[in-house]
Write a protein that holds these residues in place. Structure first.
Motif, PDB file in Angstrom:
ATOM      1  N   TYR A 135      47.234  49.042  17.933  1.00  0.00           N
ATOM      2  CA  TYR A 135      46.842  50.448  17.809  1.00  0.00           C
ATOM      3  C   TYR A 135      46.139  50.913  19.082  1.00  0.00           C
ATOM      4  CZ  TYR A 135      47.120  49.062  12.879  1.00  0.00           C
ATOM      5  OH  TYR A 135      47.523  48.539  11.671  1.00  0.00           O
ATOM      6  N   VAL A 136      46.297  52.187  19.372  1.00  0.00           N
ATOM      7  CA  VAL A 136      45.421  52.868  20.325  1.00  0.00           C
ATOM      8  C   VAL A 136      44.851  54.083  19.613  1.00  0.00           C
ATOM      9  CG1 VAL A 136      45.307  54.275  22.412  1.00  0.00           C
ATOM     10  CG2 VAL A 136      46.497  52.081  22.459  1.00  0.00           C
ATOM     11  N   VAL A 137      43.534  54.157  19.572  1.00  0.00           N
ATOM     12  CA  VAL A 137      42.847  55.287  18.965  1.00  0.00           C
ATOM     13  C   VAL A 137      42.474  56.267  20.075  1.00  0.00           C
ATOM     14  CG1 VAL A 137      40.824  56.042  17.663  1.00  0.00           C
ATOM     15  CG2 VAL A 137      41.961  53.877  17.084  1.00  0.00           C
ATOM     16  N   ILE A 138      42.942  57.487  19.946  1.00  0.00           N
ATOM     17  CA  ILE A 138      42.632  58.547  20.905  1.00  0.00           C
ATOM     18  C   ILE A 138      41.572  59.432  20.262  1.00  0.00           C
ATOM     19  CG2 ILE A 138      43.552  60.505  22.204  1.00  0.00           C
ATOM     20  CD1 ILE A 138      46.277  59.102  22.150  1.00  0.00           C
ATOM     21  N   THR A 139      40.350  59.365  20.788  1.00  0.00           N
ATOM     22  CA  THR A 139      39.238  60.020  20.095  1.00  0.00           C
ATOM     23  C   THR A 139      38.352  60.808  21.035  1.00  0.00           C
ATOM     24  OG1 THR A 139      37.363  59.669  18.585  1.00  0.00           O
ATOM     25  CG2 THR A 139      37.741  57.986  20.274  1.00  0.00           C
ATOM     26  N   PRO A 140      37.895  61.966  20.578  1.00  0.00           N
ATOM     27  CA  PRO A 140      36.817  62.657  21.284  1.00  0.00           C
ATOM     28  C   PRO A 140      35.475  62.096  20.846  1.00  0.00           C
ATOM     29  CG  PRO A 140      37.480  63.961  19.413  1.00  0.00           C
ATOM     30  CD  PRO A 140      38.350  62.727  19.406  1.00  0.00           C
TER      31      PRO A 140
ATOM     32  N   VAL B 247      46.650  67.306  24.784  1.00  0.00           N
ATOM     33  CA  VAL B 247      46.759  67.076  26.226  1.00  0.00           C
ATOM     34  C   VAL B 247      46.582  65.592  26.546  1.00  0.00           C
ATOM     35  CG1 VAL B 247      45.722  67.578  28.481  1.00  0.00           C
ATOM     36  CG2 VAL B 247      45.990  69.407  26.780  1.00  0.00           C
ATOM     37  N   ILE B 248      45.552  64.989  25.970  1.00  0.00           N
ATOM     38  CA  ILE B 248      45.293  63.565  26.204  1.00  0.00           C
ATOM     39  C   ILE B 248      46.436  62.713  25.652  1.00  0.00           C
ATOM     40  CG2 ILE B 248      43.694  61.665  25.784  1.00  0.00           C
ATOM     41  CD1 ILE B 248      42.506  63.812  27.569  1.00  0.00           C
ATOM     42  N   THR B 249      46.900  63.060  24.456  1.00  0.00           N
ATOM     43  CA  THR B 249      47.968  62.281  23.823  1.00  0.00           C
ATOM     44  C   THR B 249      49.257  62.361  24.624  1.00  0.00           C
ATOM     45  OG1 THR B 249      46.980  62.679  21.654  1.00  0.00           O
ATOM     46  CG2 THR B 249      49.280  61.955  21.692  1.00  0.00           C
ATOM     47  N   ASP B 250      49.625  63.548  25.070  1.00  0.00           N
ATOM     48  CA  ASP B 250      50.844  63.695  25.874  1.00  0.00           C
ATOM     49  C   ASP B 250      50.741  62.908  27.172  1.00  0.00           C
ATOM     50  OD1 ASP B 250      51.909  65.314  23.940  1.00  0.00           O
ATOM     51  OD2 ASP B 250      51.568  67.190  25.021  1.00  0.00           O
ATOM     52  N   TRP B 251      49.566  62.946  27.792  1.00  0.00           N
ATOM     53  CA  TRP B 251      49.392  62.164  29.020  1.00  0.00           C
ATOM     54  C   TRP B 251      49.580  60.670  28.742  1.00  0.00           C
ATOM     55  CZ3 TRP B 251      45.833  58.302  29.816  1.00  0.00           C
ATOM     56  CH2 TRP B 251      45.844  57.743  31.099  1.00  0.00           C
TER      57      TRP B 251
ATOM     58  N   LEU C 180      49.726  55.130  17.806  1.00  0.00           N
ATOM     59  CA  LEU C 180      48.668  55.961  18.364  1.00  0.00           C
ATOM     60  C   LEU C 180      48.020  56.741  17.226  1.00  0.00           C
ATOM     61  CD1 LEU C 180      50.406  57.503  21.522  1.00  0.00           C
ATOM     62  CD2 LEU C 180      49.192  55.320  21.311  1.00  0.00           C
ATOM     63  N   VAL C 181      46.733  56.599  17.084  1.00  0.00           N
ATOM     64  CA  VAL C 181      45.979  57.342  16.075  1.00  0.00           C
ATOM     65  C   VAL C 181      45.230  58.462  16.791  1.00  0.00           C
ATOM     66  CG1 VAL C 181      44.201  57.256  14.295  1.00  0.00           C
ATOM     67  CG2 VAL C 181      45.731  55.294  14.629  1.00  0.00           C
TER      68      VAL C 181
ATOM     69  N   LEU D  45      53.110  55.430  28.447  1.00  0.00           N
ATOM     70  CA  LEU D  45      53.871  54.485  27.617  1.00  0.00           C
ATOM     71  C   LEU D  45      55.373  54.577  27.875  1.00  0.00           C
ATOM     72  CD1 LEU D  45      51.924  54.811  24.279  1.00  0.00           C
ATOM     73  CD2 LEU D  45      52.421  52.651  25.436  1.00  0.00           C
ATOM     74  N   ALA D  46      55.840  55.747  28.230  1.00  0.00           N
ATOM     75  CA  ALA D  46      57.277  55.930  28.460  1.00  0.00           C
ATOM     76  C   ALA D  46      57.781  55.094  29.628  1.00  0.00           C
ATOM     77  CB  ALA D  46      57.580  57.406  28.704  1.00  0.00           C
ATOM     78  N   GLU D  47      56.878  54.659  30.486  1.00  0.00           N
ATOM     79  CA  GLU D  47      57.262  53.851  31.638  1.00  0.00           C
ATOM     80  C   GLU D  47      57.327  52.356  31.317  1.00  0.00           C
ATOM     81  OE1 GLU D  47      54.441  54.791  34.638  1.00  0.00           O
ATOM     82  OE2 GLU D  47      55.148  56.867  34.891  1.00  0.00           O
TER      83      GLU D  47
END
Length: 202
Positions: A87-92, A31-35, A18-19, A40-42
């Motif tokens: 990869y998953v990019v988490i971006t605003p 907040v978005i990353t934790d969600w 996760l980037v 993914l934990a599932e």
């Protein structure tokens, strides 16, 4: 009587990085990353590492001969990117685009991205960060990466989560995350298997 063991061996999980693109003070990214990490934990088909650009100190000036300080910062992140299967990019979205910190990271790496899939989780105002994602698709294509079609996007993101970081209406976002991860898993497995037969670029 046939006593052959018909059980199939499950493939090893893909390693997903996760980037987290935002390094802005007061950012909403955690907040978005934790969600997303809770989604993914599932799953058992991915292991996860996080590259958080707020934790790096990379100057914006590029160099073919980086200083010892820059090499030390790159040593924190380059091996992590290289070890990824996907990869998953988490971006605003900032001003119809993505953060400069993310472009800086992308431009400092090349082979690390090649022949690997990239998914996007975006957030912002009315567009939900999708304008940033469309620009990133062009950049990752130049780097020989494969971007998956489906995304997770949060429109007016701040209003979608409560004060504890819980999504107020989780079903649509959870469904979008599942589709994204299913596609990412398919492409990650397909590309990884293909590279065992023929290294990319050979």
């Amino acid at each position: 009587m046939d006593t052959t063991n018909s059980a199939q061996t499950l493939p090893l999980p893909l390693h997903l990085v996760l980037v987290v693109a935002s390094d802005r003070e007061g950012r909403f990214a955690p907040v978005i990353t934790d969600w997303f990490r809770s989604r993914l934990a599932e799953r058992e088909d991915f292991t996860v590492s996080v590259v958080d650009l707020a934790e790096l100190d990379l100057p914006t000036s590029l160099s073919h001969a980086p200083s010892p300080a820059v090499r030390a910062e790159l040593a924190k992140v380059s091996p992590v990117l290289a070890a990824a299967d996907a990869y998953v990019v988490i971006t605003p979205e900032y001003n119809h685009s993505f953060p400069a910190s993310l472009k800086n990271l992308i431009d400092r790496h090349y082979t690390e991205w090649q022949a690997k899939p990239v998914g996007f989780v975006s957030y912002g105002g009315i567009s939900g960060g999708l304008r940033a994602v469309e620009q990133l698709r062009q950049i990752y294509a130049e780097l020989h990466a494969v971007t998956v079609r489906e995304t997770v996007s949060f429109h007016h993101a701040h209003g979608q989560f409560d004060d504890e970081g819980r999504h107020k209406d989780p079903a649509p976002a959870d469904g979008a995350a599942k589709v994204l991860l299913d596609q990412l898993g398919w492409w990650g497995r397909a590309l990884k298997d293909a590279k065992t037969v023929r290294p990319y670029g050979a």
